[in-house]
Design a protein around this motif. Structure first.
Motif, short mmCIF file in Angstrom:
data_model
loop_
_atom_site.label_atom_id
_atom_site.label_comp_id
_atom_site.label_asym_id
_atom_site.label_seq_id
_atom_site.Cartn_x
_atom_site.Cartn_y
_atom_site.Cartn_z
N PRO A 48 0.81 -1.22 0.00
CA PRO A 48 0.00 0.00 0.00
C PRO A 48 0.84 1.27 0.00
O PRO A 48 1.87 1.34 0.66
CB PRO A 48 -0.80 -0.10 1.29
N GLU A 49 0.36 2.22 -0.78
CA GLU A 49 1.05 3.50 -0.87
C GLU A 49 0.00 4.60 -0.99
O GLU A 49 -1.09 4.38 -1.50
CB GLU A 49 1.97 3.53 -2.09
N GLY A 50 0.33 5.75 -0.47
CA GLY A 50 -0.55 6.89 -0.62
C GLY A 50 -1.75 6.84 0.33
O GLY A 50 -1.80 6.06 1.28
N ASP A 51 -2.70 7.66 0.01
CA ASP A 51 -3.89 7.87 0.83
C ASP A 51 -4.90 6.74 0.65
O ASP A 51 -5.28 6.43 -0.48
CB ASP A 51 -4.50 9.22 0.42
N PHE A 52 -5.35 6.14 1.76
CA PHE A 52 -6.31 5.05 1.66
C PHE A 52 -7.64 5.53 1.08
O PHE A 52 -8.30 4.80 0.33
CB PHE A 52 -6.55 4.37 3.01
N ALA A 53 -8.04 6.77 1.37
CA ALA A 53 -9.29 7.29 0.82
C ALA A 53 -9.25 7.31 -0.71
O ALA A 53 -10.24 6.99 -1.37
CB ALA A 53 -9.58 8.69 1.37
N ALA A 54 -8.10 7.65 -1.28
CA ALA A 54 -7.95 7.66 -2.74
C ALA A 54 -8.04 6.24 -3.28
O ALA A 54 -8.67 6.00 -4.32
CB ALA A 54 -6.63 8.31 -3.13
N LEU A 55 -7.42 5.31 -2.58
CA LEU A 55 -7.50 3.91 -3.01
C LEU A 55 -8.94 3.42 -2.95
O LEU A 55 -9.43 2.77 -3.87
CB LEU A 55 -6.60 3.03 -2.14
N ARG A 56 -9.64 3.74 -1.85
CA ARG A 56 -11.03 3.30 -1.71
C ARG A 56 -11.88 3.84 -2.84
O ARG A 56 -12.67 3.11 -3.44
CB ARG A 56 -11.59 3.74 -0.36
N ALA A 57 -11.72 5.11 -3.18
CA ALA A 57 -12.49 5.71 -4.28
C ALA A 57 -12.17 5.02 -5.61
O ALA A 57 -13.08 4.72 -6.39
CB ALA A 57 -12.20 7.20 -4.36
N ALA A 58 -10.90 4.73 -5.85
CA ALA A 58 -10.51 4.05 -7.09
C ALA A 58 -11.08 2.64 -7.14
O ALA A 58 -11.57 2.19 -8.18
CB ALA A 58 -8.98 4.03 -7.22
N ALA A 59 -11.04 1.94 -6.02
CA ALA A 59 -11.58 0.58 -5.97
C ALA A 59 -13.09 0.58 -6.17
O ALA A 59 -13.63 -0.24 -6.91
CB ALA A 59 -11.21 -0.09 -4.65
N GLU A 60 -13.78 1.50 -5.52
CA GLU A 60 -15.23 1.58 -5.69
C GLU A 60 -15.60 1.86 -7.14
O GLU A 60 -16.53 1.26 -7.68
CB GLU A 60 -15.81 2.62 -4.74
N ALA A 61 -14.85 2.74 -7.81
CA ALA A 61 -15.11 3.02 -9.23
C ALA A 61 -14.82 1.79 -10.08
O ALA A 61 -15.59 1.47 -11.01
CB ALA A 61 -14.27 4.21 -9.68
#
Length: 162
Positions: A48-61
């Motif tokens: 994992p790298e970077g902001d988890f919120a950004a990852l969550r948004a990318a995964a949800e999309a």
């Protein structure tokens, strides 16, 4: 277990149940396989790298674009804030799993046959034992046939059936 060992085991587990599609985003593997099993249709932390919120948004999309619910597999590789962030967003824990390791035996019981390649009889026996519906067999069988690397398929026969 060290993070390197956990990462090694995760990579082996993901390879042992290959998704039809994998995208790597922010150090996570986003996997999709038409919704057949959560392991093949989940976001999995690798590095994992970077902001988890950004990852969550990318995964949800990613999952929304495929008509699938987003599922996050949280292992010790996931960032510490992931669990609380997902709970705050309304996600619920489901189907916990336990990873165990053991040495592989070189021999097998006499009524167990181990083959390096998957055979139709093994696929039939697995589908019957695990309730894989007929309509899902092509998807399931394709996933098993896409497993790369060294494999061993153990078959126990009872009354001539796998």
């Amino acid at each position: 277990m060290t993070p390197d060992t956990i990462l090694h085991l995760e990579k082996l587990a993901l390879a042992a149940w290959p998704a039809q599609e994998t995208a790597h985003v922010h150090g996570w593997a986003l996997r999709a396989a038409q919704g057949f099993t959560k392991r093949a249709n989940s976001a999995n932390a690798l590095t994992p790298e970077g902001d988890f919120a950004a990852l969550r948004a990318a995964a949800e999309a990613f999952y929304r674009a495929r008509g699938l619910p987003p599922v996050f597999r949280l292992t010790p590789l996931a960032p510490p804030e992931a669990d609380a962030a997902l709970a705050a967003a309304g996600y619920q824990e489901a189907d916990p799993s336990r990873v165990m390791t053991a040495a592989v035996r070189k021999d097998s019981p006499p009524d167990v046959q181990v083959d390096e390649a998957v055979a139709d009889g093994w696929l039939d026996g697995f589908a019957a034992a695990n309730g894989v519906a007929g309509a899902l067999r092509p998807l399931h069988d394709g996933m098993v046939r896409r497993i790369e690397g060294r494999t061993g398929f153990a078959t126990l026969r009872r009354d001539g059936r796998a």
